[in-house]
Write an enzyme that holds these catalytic residues in place. Sequence first.
Site: not given
Ligand code: DAT
Ligand code: MG
Length: 149
Positions: A9, A49, A112, A115, A126
């Site tokens: 990212k 997303y 974080n 991805h 994706e």
């Molecule tokens: P991942 O990236 O582990 O698959 P995800 O698909 O649930 O997680 O979410 C996509 C991204 O969105 C994640 O990398 C960071 C952000 N995100 C997820 N949950 C969040 C939250 N509760 N608050 C802020 N950002 C969040």
């Molecule tokens: Mg995800």
Amino acid sequence: MERTYAMIKPDGVQRGLVGEIISRFEKKGLKIVGLKMLQIRGEMAETHYGEHKGKPFFGPLVDYITSSPVVALVLEGKDAVSVAREMMGATNPLKAAPGTIRATYGMDIGRNVIHGSDSTASAEREINIFFKPEELTSYKRELEAWIYE
Ligand code: DAT
Ligand code: MG
């Protein structure tokens, strides 16, 4: 063999972590079959997303992912989807297992670093968002027998 989509990212690129992260995948034994740097723009971010549309963090997430270039990777290997996810760790770096990419390099759920696709269906979806078929390679590595029994 399975393929997964991984993406360093904007924070990972800005912080100079591209080489270290790609090196982890290489050393693990995952095969890089697609690799490029790109700038994600509005529609591509919303498609990628889409499952998070309507959630409170969606706007900031799109702003973040479009804020600076990313490095897109397609990785191939046995159980590549779960192997790559395990290497990344939990979504929140503060909860990620020690030694994982997010635990090692991250401090905030909204920064974080990386991805990774969460299933083979997501991986296929994706990969198609970020790569044209002709941008993906298929090749044999001579050391395969030293990675897989
Ligand atoms: P991942 O990236 O582990 O698959 P995800 O698909 O649930 O997680 O979410 C996509 C991204 O969105 C994640 O990398 C960071 C952000 N995100 C997820 N949950 C969040 C939250 N509760 N608050 C802020 N950002 C969040
Ligand atoms: Mg995800």
